[in-house]
Design a protein around this motif. Structure first.
Motif, PDB file in Angstrom:
ATOM      1  N   ASP A  65      38.306  45.009  61.931  1.00 49.90           N
ATOM      2  CA  ASP A  65      38.534  44.050  63.020  1.00 49.90           C
ATOM      3  C   ASP A  65      37.411  42.999  62.979  1.00 49.90           C
ATOM      4  O   ASP A  65      36.592  43.014  62.050  1.00 49.90           O
ATOM      5  CB  ASP A  65      38.553  44.771  64.372  1.00 49.90           C
ATOM      6  N   TYR A  66      37.364  42.120  63.993  1.00 46.89           N
ATOM      7  CA  TYR A  66      36.341  41.073  63.989  1.00 46.89           C
ATOM      8  C   TYR A  66      34.927  41.662  63.952  1.00 46.89           C
ATOM      9  O   TYR A  66      34.073  41.213  63.170  1.00 46.89           O
ATOM     10  CB  TYR A  66      36.481  40.144  65.223  1.00 46.89           C
ATOM     11  N   GLU A  67      34.678  42.681  64.791  1.00 45.40           N
ATOM     12  CA  GLU A  67      33.315  43.239  64.870  1.00 45.40           C
ATOM     13  C   GLU A  67      32.868  43.758  63.505  1.00 45.40           C
ATOM     14  O   GLU A  67      31.733  43.535  63.079  1.00 45.40           O
ATOM     15  CB  GLU A  67      33.243  44.417  65.876  1.00 45.40           C
ATOM     16  N   ASP A  68      33.785  44.459  62.864  1.00 44.90           N
ATOM     17  CA  ASP A  68      33.486  45.022  61.555  1.00 44.90           C
ATOM     18  C   ASP A  68      33.217  43.889  60.541  1.00 44.90           C
ATOM     19  O   ASP A  68      32.259  43.938  59.759  1.00 44.90           O
ATOM     20  CB  ASP A  68      34.672  45.885  61.117  1.00 44.90           C
ATOM     21  N   ALA A  69      34.049  42.857  60.598  1.00 48.16           N
ATOM     22  CA  ALA A  69      33.903  41.728  59.658  1.00 48.16           C
ATOM     23  C   ALA A  69      32.549  41.038  59.859  1.00 48.16           C
ATOM     24  O   ALA A  69      31.846  40.720  58.888  1.00 48.16           O
ATOM     25  CB  ALA A  69      35.041  40.731  59.850  1.00 48.16           C
ATOM     26  N   ALA A  70      32.169  40.830  61.110  1.00 52.04           N
ATOM     27  CA  ALA A  70      30.887  40.156  61.385  1.00 52.04           C
ATOM     28  C   ALA A  70      29.727  41.034  60.920  1.00 52.04           C
ATOM     29  O   ALA A  70      28.733  40.528  60.372  1.00 52.04           O
ATOM     30  CB  ALA A  70      30.762  39.832  62.867  1.00 52.04           C
ATOM     31  N   ALA A  71      29.860  42.356  61.106  1.00 50.83           N
ATOM     32  CA  ALA A  71      28.785  43.261  60.662  1.00 50.83           C
ATOM     33  C   ALA A  71      28.645  43.198  59.137  1.00 50.83           C
ATOM     34  O   ALA A  71      27.525  43.158  58.608  1.00 50.83           O
ATOM     35  CB  ALA A  71      29.082  44.691  61.115  1.00 50.83           C
ATOM     36  N   ILE A  72      29.765  43.162  58.439  1.00 48.47           N
ATOM     37  CA  ILE A  72      29.698  43.048  56.964  1.00 48.47           C
ATOM     38  C   ILE A  72      29.042  41.703  56.591  1.00 48.47           C
ATOM     39  O   ILE A  72      28.144  41.635  55.749  1.00 48.47           O
ATOM     40  CB  ILE A  72      31.096  43.145  56.314  1.00 48.47           C
ATOM     41  N   ALA A  73      29.510  40.642  57.240  1.00 47.82           N
ATOM     42  CA  ALA A  73      28.974  39.304  56.921  1.00 47.82           C
ATOM     43  C   ALA A  73      27.456  39.281  57.072  1.00 47.82           C
ATOM     44  O   ALA A  73      26.745  38.691  56.272  1.00 47.82           O
ATOM     45  CB  ALA A  73      29.626  38.252  57.808  1.00 47.82           C
ATOM     46  N   ASN A  74      26.954  39.968  58.102  1.00 48.48           N
ATOM     47  CA  ASN A  74      25.513  39.929  58.399  1.00 48.48           C
ATOM     48  C   ASN A  74      24.704  40.966  57.628  1.00 48.48           C
ATOM     49  O   ASN A  74      23.481  41.034  57.796  1.00 48.48           O
ATOM     50  CB  ASN A  74      25.286  40.143  59.900  1.00 48.48           C
ATOM     51  N   SER A  75      25.364  41.753  56.779  1.00 42.54           N
ATOM     52  CA  SER A  75      24.652  42.885  56.162  1.00 42.54           C
ATOM     53  C   SER A  75      23.900  42.507  54.879  1.00 42.54           C
ATOM     54  O   SER A  75      23.567  43.370  54.082  1.00 42.54           O
ATOM     55  CB  SER A  75      25.650  43.999  55.841  1.00 42.54           C
ATOM     56  N   VAL A  76      23.649  41.213  54.672  1.00 43.56           N
ATOM     57  CA  VAL A  76      22.953  40.780  53.454  1.00 43.56           C
ATOM     58  C   VAL A  76      21.599  40.167  53.817  1.00 43.56           C
ATOM     59  O   VAL A  76      21.351  39.856  54.985  1.00 43.56           O
ATOM     60  CB  VAL A  76      23.796  39.743  52.657  1.00 43.56           C
TER      61      VAL A  76
END
Ligand code: TXE
Length: 498
Positions: free
Chosen positions: A395-406
């Motif tokens: 979902d959005y939360e998961d996508a944002a967490a992945i995006a920020n995981s770098v």
């Protein structure tokens, strides 16, 4: 006959004592021109020329400096086609992007010229009567500009435009992969009429010329774009002198595709973001994070589109993607493809060096797409080539967490028609830039450009209204016209009856 260039010091092209190196077309292997490896003594000479020019350049009224910048913009426009072709020949981006590279310098010089008539400071009320308070921007002194090969005219354009309008003479060191672009750009500045010593260009190695400029006691600020390791080294060296440093060191930029995204629009954006400039932009789309509901559809379309791209000589208008810029880049990208395979990432398309016929003369790699798990190296590290990692999100939360995981934080993007997710992304994504319904690339010069995390310190931003920060400091001025000693914080008490 291959043209032999010299160093540009104190308003003249000069012979160098150093050895020479050649620059080649990454699509054809053709030798384009030769350049000197400047020596330490020549670095000193260029810095001295800049230092000597500083006094009169800082005293030249900023609007007058702006007129010379505007003249440079006109000259660049006149030579745009020629310079665009030089960019494409020397660096390998397709010709439309080669022209775009030059256009960015034209745009920024035009913008910076206007800054010569603004350069706003503040005037604020004093706490005491008959006293005036204001701030003015002052140039820091001679500055060093160290640039990469991926935007060989645009990045020198951004950095030099800001430094020159601010009143700082420049010592400019381009990447050794693209000195011809740099020299052609400097020819335009020379023709525009910058006084001798205001513009200096040295080609050569990072260790002698790059280090030499950064460490020189008379260089008062450095603006650097390049790899993280070199950037960190530059930062440390500059810290010893307590000088300003602007750093822009790359990214691992993501597009988030929500389940309501317009998939056609998304595909156009992903193709341009991931494979434009063969993925060698600091803002390139390196990850595509897709909502699980549309994942299969997006992956299907993506593979189809990637396989239709025409790979070839970038000077041909019909080519969609050219070679990568150098044998080192080719090696690095192919190594990452192997890492992906070894770590068990699923290769969806591409993954090979192109060979046979004209491909054998250059560094051509297929547009490559991997389905990647979020912790894998292909999901985390900057590749700087035509390799896209696709990740699935719940979902959005998961996508944002992945995006920020770098570790990087340069550019980011979300495709959605739902205002909630668009506005959440604007506030949640850890990046200096967020696009909505557009890919991670496409910066415009009138806005700030830069990142967060290991992309670079957040205190400077190139371009836009913030461009001057790298090259100026604030002077606070108090003018007391009361004719008597007025003591701040002490005499003010009387004013309120104390
Ligand atoms: O960069 P370097 P390279 C990344 C990208 C690429 C990698 C290496 O991942 O694969 O960096 O590219 C000068 N002191 N980016 O080798 O070495 C050098 O001569 C001072 C991302 O080209 O960082 C050149 O002018 N300067 C990036 C400049 O630094 C030194 C764009 C950049 O070279 C120096 C390019 C030294 N000791 C590459 N050593 C982006 N942010 O877009 C070298 N240089």
């Amino acid at each position: 006959m291959v043209q032999e260039y010299g160093l540009f010091i104190n308003g003249k092209w000069q012979k160098s004592e150093g050895k020479r190196f050649e620059t080649r077309n990454p699509a054809t292997g053709e030798v384009l021109a030769t350049f000197p490896m400047a020596t330490a003594a020549e670095v000193n000479r260029a810095v001295k020329a800049a230092k000597d020019a500083f006094e009169s350049w800082r005293q030249t009224p900023a609007p007058r400096r702006g007129e010379i910048l505007l003249e440079a913009a006109h000259i660049l426009r006149r030579r745009k086609e020629e310079l665009g072709r030089i960019v494409t020949s020397e660096m390998g981006k397709v010709i439309a992007e080669g022209r775009g590279d030059v256009q960015e310098a034209i745009d920024f010089y035009t913008y910076a010229a206007g800054e010569g008539r603004r350069m706003f400071g503040e005037t604020v009320p004093s706490e005491l009567p008959n006293k005036m308070c204001m701030t003015v921007r002052l140039p820091v002194g001679p500055v060093g500009l160290i640039t990469p090969w991926n935007f060989p005219v645009a990045i020198p354009g951004w950095k030099s435009g800001a430094a020159l309008i601010a009143g700082c003479p420049i010592v400019f060191k381009p990447s050794s992969l693209t000195p011809w672009c740099a020299a052609s750009f400097v020819e335009c500045l020379d023709e525009a009429g910058f006084p001798p010593g205001v513009v200096n260009m040295l080609t050569g190695s990072g260790s002698v010329v790059g280090d030499g400029i950064v460490a020189h006691p008379d260089i008062r600020a450095v603006s650097f774009t390049g790899g993280v390791d070199t950037g960190r080294h530059v930062y440390e060296s500059a810290a010893k002198k307590m000088i300003k440093v602007g750093l822009e060191l790359g990214g691992k930029n993501a597009i988030i595709a929500m389940d309501d995204a317009n998939v056609e629009l998304l595909m156009d954006g992903v193709m341009f973001g991931a494979f434009g400039t063969a993925g060698q932009r600091c803002t390139a789309t390196s990850r595509l994070i897709v909502h699980e509901k549309v994942y299969d559809q997006v992956v299907d379309e993506l593979v189809g589109r990637a396989e239709k791209l025409r790979i070839g000589n970038p000077i041909d208008e019909k080519t969609d993607m050219g070679p990568v810029a150098s044998p080192d880049q080719e090696k690095k990208v192919l190594e990452y493809i192997e890492i992906g395979k070894k770590e068990g990432d699923r290769l969806l398309t591409g993954g090979k060096k192109l060979t046979g016929g004209a491909y054998d003369k250059g560094f051509f790699i297929q547009p490559t797409v991997f389905a990647v798990d979020r912790k894998k190296r292909l999901a985390q590290e900057e590749i700087f080539g035509p390799v896209l990692s696709v990740l699935k999100a719940k979902d959005y939360e998961d996508a944002a967490a992945i995006a920020n995981s770098v570790v990087y934080g340069l550019s980011s993007s979300i495709y959605t028609n739902d205002l909630r997710w668009a506005f959440r992304a604007m506030q949640d994504l850890e990046a200096g830039i967020t696009y909505v319904n557009a890919p991670t690339i496409g910066a415009e010069v009138q806005l700030p450009f830069g990142g967060t995390k290991e992309t670079g310190p957040t205190d400077t931003r190139e371009a836009g209204t913030t461009a001057l920060e790298e090259f100026t400091y604030w002077k606070t001025v108090y003018v007391d016209y009361s004719g008597r000693l007025q003591r701040a914080q002490i005499d003010t008490a009387k004013l309120v009856g104390g």
